[in-house]
Design an enzyme around this catalytic site. Structure first.
Site, PDB file in Angstrom:
ATOM      1  N   LYS A 129       0.903  -1.208  -0.005  1.00 13.19           N
ATOM      2  CA  LYS A 129       0.044  -0.190  -0.036  1.00 13.19           C
ATOM      3  C   LYS A 129       0.826   1.247  -0.117  1.00 13.19           C
ATOM      4  O   LYS A 129       1.402   1.694   0.878  1.00 13.19           O
ATOM      5  CB  LYS A 129      -0.822   0.057   1.244  1.00 13.19           C
ATOM      6  CG  LYS A 129      -1.972   1.080   1.288  1.00 13.19           C
ATOM      7  CD  LYS A 129      -2.467   1.552   2.322  1.00 13.19           C
ATOM      8  CE  LYS A 129      -1.803   2.459   3.412  1.00 13.19           C
ATOM      9  NZ  LYS A 129      -1.782   3.790   2.646  1.00 13.19           N
ATOM     10  N   GLY A 146       7.223   4.780   8.008  1.00 13.72           N
ATOM     11  CA  GLY A 146       6.352   5.868   8.247  1.00 13.72           C
ATOM     12  C   GLY A 146       6.938   6.475   9.611  1.00 13.72           C
ATOM     13  O   GLY A 146       7.745   6.373  10.122  1.00 13.72           O
ATOM     14  N   SER A 147       5.786   7.249  10.202  1.00 16.88           N
ATOM     15  CA  SER A 147       6.068   7.831  11.553  1.00 16.88           C
ATOM     16  C   SER A 147       6.134   6.937  12.585  1.00 16.88           C
ATOM     17  O   SER A 147       5.509   5.632  12.543  1.00 16.88           O
ATOM     18  CB  SER A 147       5.001   8.565  11.614  1.00 16.88           C
ATOM     19  OG  SER A 147       3.611   8.005  11.590  1.00 16.88           O
ATOM     20  N   THR A 148       6.860   7.336  13.715  1.00 19.88           N
ATOM     21  CA  THR A 148       7.059   6.630  14.804  1.00 19.88           C
ATOM     22  C   THR A 148       5.699   6.317  15.470  1.00 19.88           C
ATOM     23  O   THR A 148       5.339   5.228  15.922  1.00 19.88           O
ATOM     24  CB  THR A 148       7.910   7.080  15.764  1.00 19.88           C
ATOM     25  OG1 THR A 148       9.243   7.137  15.098  1.00 19.88           O
ATOM     26  CG2 THR A 148       8.122   6.496  17.135  1.00 19.88           C
ATOM     27  N   GLU A 149       4.784   7.193  15.482  1.00 17.67           N
ATOM     28  CA  GLU A 149       3.401   7.152  16.052  1.00 17.67           C
ATOM     29  C   GLU A 149       2.750   5.906  15.393  1.00 17.67           C
ATOM     30  O   GLU A 149       2.303   5.051  16.035  1.00 17.67           O
ATOM     31  CB  GLU A 149       2.554   8.426  15.839  1.00 17.67           C
ATOM     32  CG  GLU A 149       1.311   8.691  16.446  1.00 17.67           C
ATOM     33  CD  GLU A 149       0.584   9.926  15.684  1.00 17.67           C
ATOM     34  OE1 GLU A 149       1.396  10.675  15.042  1.00 17.67           O
ATOM     35  OE2 GLU A 149      -0.536   9.671  15.872  1.00 17.67           O
ATOM     36  N   GLU A 182      10.628  15.621  15.228  1.00 21.16           N
ATOM     37  CA  GLU A 182      10.896  15.463  13.899  1.00 21.16           C
ATOM     38  C   GLU A 182      10.094  16.625  13.146  1.00 21.16           C
ATOM     39  O   GLU A 182       8.951  16.254  13.097  1.00 21.16           O
ATOM     40  CB  GLU A 182      10.770  14.126  13.274  1.00 21.16           C
ATOM     41  CG  GLU A 182      10.987  13.790  11.841  1.00 21.16           C
ATOM     42  CD  GLU A 182      10.959  12.278  11.367  1.00 21.16           C
ATOM     43  OE1 GLU A 182       9.936  11.935  11.720  1.00 21.16           O
ATOM     44  OE2 GLU A 182      11.501  11.899  10.672  1.00 21.16           O
ATOM     45  N   CYS A 242      13.700  10.737   6.410  1.00 24.84           N
ATOM     46  CA  CYS A 242      13.665  10.110   7.757  1.00 24.84           C
ATOM     47  C   CYS A 242      15.065  10.335   8.258  1.00 24.84           C
ATOM     48  O   CYS A 242      15.182  10.561   9.504  1.00 24.84           O
ATOM     49  CB  CYS A 242      13.193   8.570   7.910  1.00 24.84           C
ATOM     50  SG  CYS A 242      14.173   7.658   6.547  1.00 24.84           S
ATOM     51  N   GLU A 279      10.653   0.954   9.839  1.00 22.63           N
ATOM     52  CA  GLU A 279      11.691   2.137   9.628  1.00 22.63           C
ATOM     53  C   GLU A 279      10.947   3.347   9.964  1.00 22.63           C
ATOM     54  O   GLU A 279       9.932   3.870   9.323  1.00 22.63           O
ATOM     55  CB  GLU A 279      12.057   2.096   8.103  1.00 22.63           C
ATOM     56  CG  GLU A 279      12.569   0.888   7.811  1.00 22.63           C
ATOM     57  CD  GLU A 279      14.027   0.622   7.867  1.00 22.63           C
ATOM     58  OE1 GLU A 279      14.665   1.450   8.291  1.00 22.63           O
ATOM     59  OE2 GLU A 279      14.480  -0.616   7.722  1.00 22.63           O
ATOM     60  N   GLY A 285       3.964   3.424  13.689  1.00 27.80           N
ATOM     61  CA  GLY A 285       4.943   2.272  14.010  1.00 27.80           C
ATOM     62  C   GLY A 285       4.590   1.602  15.373  1.00 27.80           C
ATOM     63  O   GLY A 285       4.478   0.481  15.580  1.00 27.80           O
TER      64      GLY A 285
HETATM   65  P1  NAI Z   1       2.167   8.024   8.432  1.00 29.24           P
HETATM   66  O1  NAI Z   1       3.193   7.213   9.452  1.00 29.24           O
HETATM   67  O2  NAI Z   1       0.709   8.227   8.919  1.00 29.24           O
HETATM   68  O3  NAI Z   1       1.980   7.372   7.280  1.00 29.24           O
HETATM   69  C1  NAI Z   1       2.733   6.430   6.578  1.00 29.24           C
HETATM   70  C2  NAI Z   1       2.064   5.211   5.659  1.00 29.24           C
HETATM   71  O4  NAI Z   1       1.407   4.348   6.845  1.00 29.24           O
HETATM   72  C3  NAI Z   1       0.879   5.785   4.833  1.00 29.24           C
HETATM   73  O5  NAI Z   1       0.910   5.023   3.840  1.00 29.24           O
HETATM   74  C4  NAI Z   1      -0.182   5.826   5.674  1.00 29.24           C
HETATM   75  O6  NAI Z   1      -1.540   5.451   5.073  1.00 29.24           O
HETATM   76  C5  NAI Z   1       0.187   4.467   6.609  1.00 29.24           C
HETATM   77  N1  NAI Z   1      -0.798   4.269   7.743  1.00 29.24           N
HETATM   78  C6  NAI Z   1      -1.345   5.417   8.511  1.00 29.24           C
HETATM   79  N2  NAI Z   1      -1.983   4.936   9.886  1.00 29.24           N
HETATM   80  C7  NAI Z   1      -1.952   3.479   9.711  1.00 29.24           C
HETATM   81  C8  NAI Z   1      -2.361   2.714  10.613  1.00 29.24           C
HETATM   82  N3  NAI Z   1      -2.931   2.837  11.543  1.00 29.24           N
HETATM   83  N4  NAI Z   1      -2.030   1.337  10.186  1.00 29.24           N
HETATM   84  C9  NAI Z   1      -1.446   1.142   9.098  1.00 29.24           C
HETATM   85  N5  NAI Z   1      -0.646   2.044   8.392  1.00 29.24           N
HETATM   86  C10 NAI Z   1      -1.245   3.297   8.369  1.00 29.24           C
HETATM   87  O7  NAI Z   1       2.841   9.345   8.204  1.00 29.24           O
HETATM   88  P2  NAI Z   1       2.147  10.693   7.672  1.00 29.24           P
HETATM   89  O8  NAI Z   1       0.764  10.999   8.419  1.00 29.24           O
HETATM   90  O9  NAI Z   1       2.070  10.831   5.977  1.00 29.24           O
HETATM   91  O10 NAI Z   1       3.428  11.936   8.154  1.00 29.24           O
HETATM   92  C11 NAI Z   1       3.336  12.218   9.425  1.00 29.24           C
HETATM   93  C12 NAI Z   1       4.734  12.542   9.997  1.00 29.24           C
HETATM   94  O11 NAI Z   1       5.246  11.048  10.020  1.00 29.24           O
HETATM   95  C13 NAI Z   1       5.477  13.328   9.160  1.00 29.24           C
HETATM   96  O12 NAI Z   1       5.255  14.617   9.546  1.00 29.24           O
HETATM   97  C14 NAI Z   1       6.873  12.757   9.619  1.00 29.24           C
HETATM   98  O13 NAI Z   1       7.330  13.244  10.688  1.00 29.24           O
HETATM   99  C15 NAI Z   1       6.723  11.437   9.764  1.00 29.24           C
HETATM  100  N6  NAI Z   1       7.202  10.293   8.642  1.00 29.24           N
HETATM  101  C16 NAI Z   1       8.393   9.628   8.486  1.00 29.24           C
HETATM  102  C17 NAI Z   1       8.445   9.097   7.632  1.00 29.24           C
HETATM  103  C18 NAI Z   1      10.071   8.312   7.479  1.00 29.24           C
HETATM  104  O14 NAI Z   1      10.272   8.020   6.486  1.00 29.24           O
HETATM  105  N7  NAI Z   1      10.497   8.079   8.719  1.00 29.24           N
HETATM  106  C19 NAI Z   1       7.675   8.882   6.207  1.00 29.24           C
HETATM  107  C20 NAI Z   1       6.469   9.738   6.532  1.00 29.24           C
HETATM  108  C21 NAI Z   1       6.315  10.335   7.494  1.00 29.24           C
END
Ligand code: NAI
Ligand code: MG
Length: 801
Positions: A193, A245-248, A398, A301, A267, A250
Site C-alpha cells: 500500500k 513511516g512515522s514512529t506514531e 522530527e 527520515c 523504519e 509504527g
Molecule cells: P504516517 O506514518 O501516517 O504514514 C505512513 C504510511 O502509513 C502511509 O502509507 C499511511 O497511509 C499508513 N498508515 C497510517 N496510519 C496507519 C495505520 N494505523 N495502520 C497502518 N498504516 C497506516 O505518516 P504521515 O501522516 O504521512 O506523516 C506524518 C509524519 O510522519 C511526518 O511529518 C513525519 O514526521 C513522519 N514520517 C516519517 C517518515 C519516515 O520515512 N520516517 C515518512 C513519512 C512520515
C-alpha cells in the site's frame, strides 16, 4: 542599453522545464482513475468515491485513486497467497530473471517514472531523475543477485510467505523498491500500500509488472489511507508486515500485531545529528548540509536536521550557511535547475509552519533567505535556527521539512552527549579532517548509519535502519534479507527441494526470450579476440575444427607467442579502468551478457550439438548453465564483500577483496562453453582482466561469444581470447611476467610445467587435472573461484577510543 557589467550583475537563472506530456498521456490512458492491482488485474477502478491525488506544486488534481475496503484487502491477500507457492518453486534463478526484467523495464521507463514522481510528490526532477529512480533500478538489480544466490547463501532458509508492506510518501517508488525487491527475491509475494498522497508511481510499477507478464498475484498494489493500512496489518493471513513511516503509526502497528506471530520490521522517524568539528573542511560541510536537510525538502527520515558545530567555528559556519541558503532555488519541481520543490501536502506544510512558530516562541533565532517564495503551491523556504537549546521542541521533534537547527558544543565528549540526546537513532554524520577524531566519535553514536564526511548516501548493498525509536530491521544488503526469510524446519526442507527440483525444467526461459535465427555460415574462420577487436593471428595459420562426425566445419586462428603477448598487453591496458569500475557496473555488464546469450540460446545449443554430437537435453543444459552462471557472477560482483576483523588496540581491520590483475585462463577441453565461462566470469566479476585460451577441440563456442561480448557493453581488453593449441599457448602465459595469475585445466604433466614456469614472477596458480563436473553448482562455481580471483588486503584503521 545595459552594459555587460550590469547584465552580469543582474544575471538570473532561466527556467529549464521538463515536459510532462508523456506522464499526462499515461494518466489519460488510465482515464485519470485508478483501481487496485490485484491478482494480475485492475479492479475497482470505478468502485466507490476514492480520493484525489494532487500535484503539490500547483494544487491541481492529477487523478483519482481508490480507497481499498477490508474486503478488497482480503482479496489482495488471497491473490498473494495463491501465487506464493509457485513463485517460491520457481527457484532462485527463475526469480532472478524476473527481478532483472523489472530492473531493465524501470530503466527503460525511467523518465516517465521521474516525471510522475515529481508531479505527485513535488520533489525536484533533478532528484527523482538522478537519485530516486536510478536507486530503484539498482535495488532490483542487486536483489536479482540475491535471488540467484539464495539457495547457496541462505541455505536452510525459505520465504516468510505473504508480506504486507506499507510505505510513506517521501520516496514513493524508492520505498516500494526497498520493500518489494528483497521480498520477491526471497520467494515471498506482496501486498503493498503506497501512501495516500503519492500512489501514482506504485500504480505505474504495477502497470509495468503487468506488461512484463509477471505471474498474477506476485505483486499486488492496493491504494488507500491509514484505514486500508490498518486492515492489511490486521489481516490474519499475512505473515509479515514491513512498514516505513512515522514512529506514531509504527507504535500502533507494533501493538496491533503483538502476539499474532507476524514478523515485523519498522523504519521510523529520526532527528539525526550532523556533527562538525573545528578541523572540518567547512566548504564541504556547507554542501553536506544542503544534502542533509534541503534534499527532498527535508522530508527525509534520516535528514541531518540537527547541526552540532564546535563552538570555535560556529559563527563562521553560520555565516557560510546563510550565504549558501541565499543561492538555493525554490520553485517548480519540474524545472531542472530548481533545488527545492514543494511540500507534499497542506497538512505537512501546516505542521512545518507550526513547529517553526513554536521554535520562535521558545526563543530561538530563525533565519530564512531574503528572496520570496512562488505564490501558488505548497512551498516552504530553507530555514536555519540558531540559539537553540538541546531541550527545545525544534531540537527534539522530527519537523520533516527544510528546517535545520544549529547547536554548539565544546568537546568531543559533549558532541556525543548532545548527538545521542534524542529518542531516535536512525543516522548521523561526522565531519572532521582528522581520521582519528571521526572514527573515535562514530562508534559512540547511537544510530544505524554513520556517515563520515558525507551524508544521505544510500545503496542497495548497504543495510539501512534504526536504533531505538527509529525502529528495527534493516533494508538493503545481506542484513536486509533476514527480514524476508525464516528458518525451514527439517520436513519443510525436504519437501521444498522436491518442489524445486520438479519446477526447475521450466524456469530457464527468460521472461521475454527472443531467439535469433540460425547458425553462422560454415566456412567462417573466426579470428582472435584482442582488445575488443577481432584480429588475425600473427602467424597466419589456422586450425581445423571438426564436427562430431569428423567433417571439418570451420577453422580457427592458430595463435602464437606474439598473439599472447598482444593479448596480455591489451588486458593490461584495460585493467586499471575495469578494476576501478564499481562492482555494480561489472554486474551490469555480466547481466547484459547473460541476456544476450539467452537471446541466442538456440544457436549455441545447436552449435554444441553439431560439434560434440551430444543429445539435445545435454547440450541445451550446458547453455542454460552458462546463462545461469553469468547470473551467478553478476550477483556476486557486488556481494563478495570483505569483512571487518575485530582487532585489538582500538582498531578495526578492514579485510578488502581486491582483484589479482591480469589472469591467464586455460579452459578445460570438456564443456567448451560452460567450462570456459566458469573461469572467465568469476575472474572478470572480481575486476580482473583475462587472456583466455578456449578448448582446443571445440573453440567455436568461445569464438561465437565475441559478438555477444560486443553487444554487452564489455570494455575492450577485459576479455581477450586466443585460440590455438594448449601446449603452445599455456606455457607462454605461465612464463609471462605481466600475467599475475594463471588458472590451468588440463593434463597433470602440463599442469606441473605451468606451476614451474609460474615461479618467474611468482604468479598465483590454480591448476586442476581432475574431471570437473561444470554443471554441478558446487564444483563448477562458487567461492573457490571467487577466492582464486581475489587477494585480501587488510587495512587497519583507528576505531573507538
Ligand atoms: P504516517 O506514518 O501516517 O504514514 C505512513 C504510511 O502509513 C502511509 O502509507 C499511511 O497511509 C499508513 N498508515 C497510517 N496510519 C496507519 C495505520 N494505523 N495502520 C497502518 N498504516 C497506516 O505518516 P504521515 O501522516 O504521512 O506523516 C506524518 C509524519 O510522519 C511526518 O511529518 C513525519 O514526521 C513522519 N514520517 C516519517 C517518515 C519516515 O520515512 N520516517 C515518512 C513519512 C512520515
Ligand atoms: Mg500527490
Amino acid at each position: 542599453m545595459t552594459s555587460i557589467r550590469e547584465a552580469y550583475d543582474t544575471m538570473g537563472w532561466g527556467t529549464a522545464p521538463e515536459s510532462a506530456a508523456t506522464a499526462q498521456a499515461w494518466l489519460d490512458k488510465h482515464g485519470k482513475r485508478f483501481g487496485h492491482y490485484v491478482g494480475g488485474e485492475w479492479v475497482s477502478r470505478d468502485g466507490g468515491e476514492g480520493f484525489a491525488t494532487i500535484n503539490p506544486a500547483t494544487s491541481v488534481e492529477l487523478a483519482r485513486v481508490a480507497q481499498a475496503s477490508p474486503e478488497e484487502v482480503d482479496a489482495a491477500v488471497k491473490a498473494a497467497r495463491a501465487a506464493q507457492p509457485a513463485w517460491q518453486a520457481l527457484g532462485g534463478h527463475g526469480r532472478a530473471r524476473w527481478l532483472y526484467a523489472i530492473a531493465r523495464e524501470i530503466q527503460r521507463n525511467s523518465r516517465l517514472f521521474s516525471v510522475i514522481e515529481t508531479l505527485d510528490n513535488g520533489k525536484p526532477i533533478r532528484e527523482s531523475r538522478d537519485i530516486d529512480i536510478p536507486l530503484v533500478a539498482r535495488h532490483f538489480y542487486h536483489h536479482a543477485g540475491w535471488a540467484q544466490l539464495m539457495e547457496t547463501e541462505l541455505a536452510g532458509y525459505g520465504p516468510v510467505g505473504v508480506v504486507g508492506q506499507i510505505i510513506p510518501w517521501n520516496f514513493p517508488l524508492l520505498m516500494l523498491a526497498w520493500k518489494i525487491a528483497p521480498a520477491l527475491a526471497m520467494g515471498n509475494t506482496v501486498v503493498l500500500k503506497p501512501a495516500e498522497y503519492t500512489s501514482l508511481t506504485a500504480l505505474l510499477f504495477a502497470d509495468i509488472c503487468h506488461g512484463l507478464g509477471l505471474p498474477p498475484g506476485v505483486v499486488n498494489i492496493i491504494t488507500g489511507d491509514g484505514k486500508t493500512g490498518a486492515a492489511l496489518v490486521g489481516h490474519p493471513d499475512v505473515d509479515k508486515i514491513a512498514f516505513t513511516g512515522s514512529t506514531e503509526v509504527g507504535r500502533i502497528i507494533r501493538i496491533a500485531t503483538a502476539g499474532s506471530g507476524k514478523k515485523l520490521s519498522l523504519e521510523l522517524g529520526g532527528k539525526s545529528p550532523f556533527i562538525v568539528f573545528e578541523d572540518a573542511d567547512l566548504d564541504s560541510v556547507v554542501e553536506g548540509v544542503v544534502d542533509a536537510i534541503w534534499f527532498n525538502q527535508g522530508q527525509v527520515c534520516c535528514a541531518g536536521s540537527r547541526i552540532l558545530a564546535q563552538e570555535s567555528i560556529a559563527p563562521r559556519l553560520i555565516e557560510k550557511l546563510r550565504a549558501r541558503m541565499e543561492t538555493l532555488r525554490v520553485g517548480s519541481p519540474l524545472d531542472k535547475s530548481v533545488d527545492i520543490g514543494a511540500i507534499v501536502a497542506p497538512v505537512q506544510l501546516e505542521t512545518i509552519q507550526g513547529l517553526v512558530q513554536k521554535g520562535i516562541d521558545e526563543g530561538a533565532t530563525c533565519w530564512q533567505p531574503s528572496w520570496s517564495l512562488p505564490k501558488d503551491g505548497l512551498f516552504y523556504p530553507p530555514t536555519l535556527f540558531t540559539d537553540v537549546t538541546p531541550a527545545a521542541t525544534i531540537a527534539q521533534v522530527e519537523i520533516f521539512g527544510p528546517v535545520v537547527v544549529l547547536m554548539t558544543f565544546r568537546t568531543p565528549a559533549e558532541s556525543v552527549e548532545i548527538a545521542n540526546n534524542t529518542r531516535y537513532g536512525l543516522a548521523a554524520s561526522v565531519w572532521s579532517e582528522n581520521l582519528n577524531t571521526a572514527l573515535d566519535i562514530a562508534p559512540q553514536l547511537k544510530a544505524g548509519t554513520v556517515w563520515v564526511n558525507c551524508t544521505n548516501m544510500f545503496d542497495a548493498a548497504s543495510g539501512f535502519g534504526g536504533y531505538r525509536e527509529s525502529g528495527y530491521g534493516r533494508e538493503g544488503g545481506r542484513e536486509g534479507l533476514w527480514e524476508y526469510v525464516k528458518h525451514l524446519g527439517r520436513d519443510e526442507r525436504v519437501a521444498r527441494s522436491e518442489v524445486e527440483q520438479s519446477a526447475k525444467g521450466g524456469v530457464l526461459l527468460a521472461p521475454r526470450s527472443s531467439q535469433l535465427p540460425g547458425l553462422p555460415p560454415i566456412d567462417r574462420t573466426p579470428k582472435l579476440y584482442i582488445g575488443g577487436r577481432q584480429v588475425r593471428p600473427d602467424g597466419g595459420y589456422a586450425l581445423p575444427v571438426l564436427d562430431a562426425a569428423g567433417n571439418q566445419i570451420a577453422s580457427v586462428g592458430r595463435g602464437n607467442r606474439k598473439d599472447i603477448r598482444n593479448a596480455v598487453e591489451a588486458a593490461h591496458q584495460a585493467l586499471e579502468k575495469w578494476a576501478g569500475s564499481t562492482a555494480h557496473t561489472r554486474a551490469q555488464v555480466l547481466y547484459y551478457f547473460a541476456e544476450n546469450l539467452a537471446a541466442r540460446e538456440q544457436e549455441f545449443s545447436e552449435r554444441l550439438g553439431r560439434l560434440t554430437g551430444r543429445a539435445a537435453a545435454e547440450k541445451s543444459r550446458e547453455v542454460a548453465i552458462s546463462i545461469e552462471r553469468a547470473f551467478t557472477y553478476a550477483a556476486w560482483a557486488d556481494k563478495y564483500d570483505g569483512r571487518v576483523h575485530a582487532t585489538p588496540f582500538r582498531n578495526v581491520t578492514l579485510a578488502m577483496n581486491e582483484p589479482i590483475g591480469v589472469l591467464g585462463l586455460v579452459a578445460p577441453e570438456q564443456a567448451p562453453l560452460a567450462g570456459f565461462l566458469s573461469l572467465v566470469l568469476p575472474a572478470v566479476a572480481m575486476g580482473n582482466t583475462v587472456v583466455a585460451v578456449p578448448s582446443e577441440r571445440w573453440p567455436l563456442l568461445a569464438t561465437d561469444l565475441y559478438q555477444v561480448f560486443d553487444t554487452s557493453d564489455l570494455p575492450g581488453g577485459v576479455i581477450n581470447i586466443v585460440t590455438g593449441t594448449r601446449k603452445e599457448l599455456a606455457p607462454v602465459l605461465a612464463a609471462h611476467d605481466d600475467v599475475d595469475g594463471i588458472w590451468f585445466y588440463g593434463p597433470r604433466e602440463e599442469a606441473a610445467e605451468i606451476e614451474k614456469l609460474s615461479a618467474g614472477n611468482m604468479k598465483r596458480t590454480a591448476v586442476s587435472w581432475k574431471d570437473v563436473d561444470w554443471a554441478d553448482p558446487h564444483e563448477g562455481q562458487g567461492e573457490t573461484f571467487l577466492r582464486e580471483a581475489t587477494q585480501v588486503k587488510n587495512i587497519w584503521v583507528p576505531y573507538g577510543a
